[in-house]
Design a protein around this motif. Structure first.
Motif, PDB file in Angstrom:
ATOM      1  N   ILE A  68       0.841  -1.202   0.000  1.00  0.00           N
ATOM      2  CA  ILE A  68       0.000   0.000   0.000  1.00  0.00           C
ATOM      3  C   ILE A  68       0.875   1.250   0.000  1.00  0.00           C
ATOM      4  N   LEU A  69       1.869   1.272   0.863  1.00  0.00           N
ATOM      5  CA  LEU A  69       2.749   2.440   0.955  1.00  0.00           C
ATOM      6  C   LEU A  69       3.541   2.646  -0.336  1.00  0.00           C
ATOM      7  N   ALA A 127      -1.993   9.355   2.112  1.00  0.00           N
ATOM      8  CA  ALA A 127      -2.734   8.202   2.643  1.00  0.00           C
ATOM      9  C   ALA A 127      -4.201   8.517   2.902  1.00  0.00           C
ATOM     10  N   LYS A 128      -4.490   9.696   3.417  1.00  0.00           N
ATOM     11  CA  LYS A 128      -5.869  10.051   3.759  1.00  0.00           C
ATOM     12  C   LYS A 128      -6.753  10.246   2.526  1.00  0.00           C
ATOM     13  N   GLU A 129      -6.157  10.229   1.321  1.00  0.00           N
ATOM     14  CA  GLU A 129      -6.929  10.339   0.085  1.00  0.00           C
ATOM     15  C   GLU A 129      -7.099   8.978  -0.597  1.00  0.00           C
ATOM     16  N   ALA A 130      -6.721   7.928   0.094  1.00  0.00           N
ATOM     17  CA  ALA A 130      -6.817   6.578  -0.468  1.00  0.00           C
ATOM     18  C   ALA A 130      -7.638   5.698   0.466  1.00  0.00           C
ATOM     19  N   CYS A 131      -8.137   4.602  -0.086  1.00  0.00           N
ATOM     20  CA  CYS A 131      -8.856   3.651   0.765  1.00  0.00           C
ATOM     21  C   CYS A 131      -8.578   2.236   0.299  1.00  0.00           C
ATOM     22  N   GLY A 177      -2.375   4.001   7.119  1.00  0.00           N
ATOM     23  CA  GLY A 177      -3.026   5.290   7.333  1.00  0.00           C
ATOM     24  C   GLY A 177      -4.076   5.648   6.294  1.00  0.00           C
ATOM     25  N   VAL A 178      -4.540   4.641   5.529  1.00  0.00           N
ATOM     26  CA  VAL A 178      -5.593   4.901   4.541  1.00  0.00           C
ATOM     27  C   VAL A 178      -6.960   4.625   5.148  1.00  0.00           C
ATOM     28  N   ILE A 179      -8.007   5.087   4.479  1.00  0.00           N
ATOM     29  CA  ILE A 179      -9.372   4.805   4.912  1.00  0.00           C
ATOM     30  C   ILE A 179      -9.638   3.316   4.686  1.00  0.00           C
ATOM     31  N   THR A 180     -10.238   2.670   5.671  1.00  0.00           N
ATOM     32  CA  THR A 180     -10.496   1.232   5.561  1.00  0.00           C
ATOM     33  C   THR A 180     -11.994   0.955   5.487  1.00  0.00           C
ATOM     34  N   VAL A 181     -12.364   0.072   4.562  1.00  0.00           N
ATOM     35  CA  VAL A 181     -13.763  -0.291   4.361  1.00  0.00           C
ATOM     36  C   VAL A 181     -13.877  -1.811   4.420  1.00  0.00           C
TER      37      VAL A 181
END
Length: 155
Positions: free
Chosen positions: A78-79, A89-93, A110-114
């Motif tokens: 991811i990184l 990171a905060k603009e990715a999920c 640090g990304v959004i998790t769903v």
């Protein structure tokens, strides 16, 4: 004369392959890497053993951990993608059906998790972690929970 032993899901895993990998690692010639450490693999009729079974077999017989695990729950992949595409990171999920791999990796990156409830994870599993307030498992809590990926296309 192998330089690397890379362990991943192998549906034809057997003792001979394990023996060769063990020898290469113990003789110090090969560096040990893993694709992922998933213990199970969801299939239409339940679960099958995942790549983590093969990885753990090699850990057990060598006493050595992989130099790097490229896949989830490690945030490495991811990184790497975030860096390559200059994305904060905060603009990715990340969407995933497993709390202990997909969601854990996303939270570590640090990304959004769903969490998507079409695979291994159930609503009850998420609720149990949230309501029990288990500090040691807070890294498994997703930002959002959806029943299926179809929900992201609804108005």
């Amino acid at each position: 004369d192998l330089d690397f032993v890379i362990v991943g899901l192998d549906r034809d895993f057997n003792y001979n392959k394990l023996e060769i990998a063990q020898k290469c690692i113990l003789e110090g010639k090969a560096r040990f890497y893993a694709t992922n450490a998933d213990s199970t693999l969801p299939v239409a009729r339940g679960l099958k053993p995942g790549a983590g079974v093969m990885v753990n077999a090699l850990i057990t017989c060598t006493g050595k951990n992989p130099v790097r695990i490229f896949g989830k729950p490690e945030p490495f992949g991811i990184l790497s993608i975030l860096r390559k595409y200059y994305t904060p990171a905060k603009e990715a999920c990340i969407f995933g059906d497993r709390l202990n791999t997909d969601i854990f990796a996303g939270n570590r990156a640090g990304v959004i998790t769903v969490a998507v409830l079409t695979g291994v994870t159930t609503k009850q599993m998420v609720d149990d972690i949230i309501w029990k307030g288990e500090k040691e498992n807070k890294h498994l809590i997703p930002n959002l929970v959806i029943d299926s990926l179809e929900e992201i296309f609804r108005n």
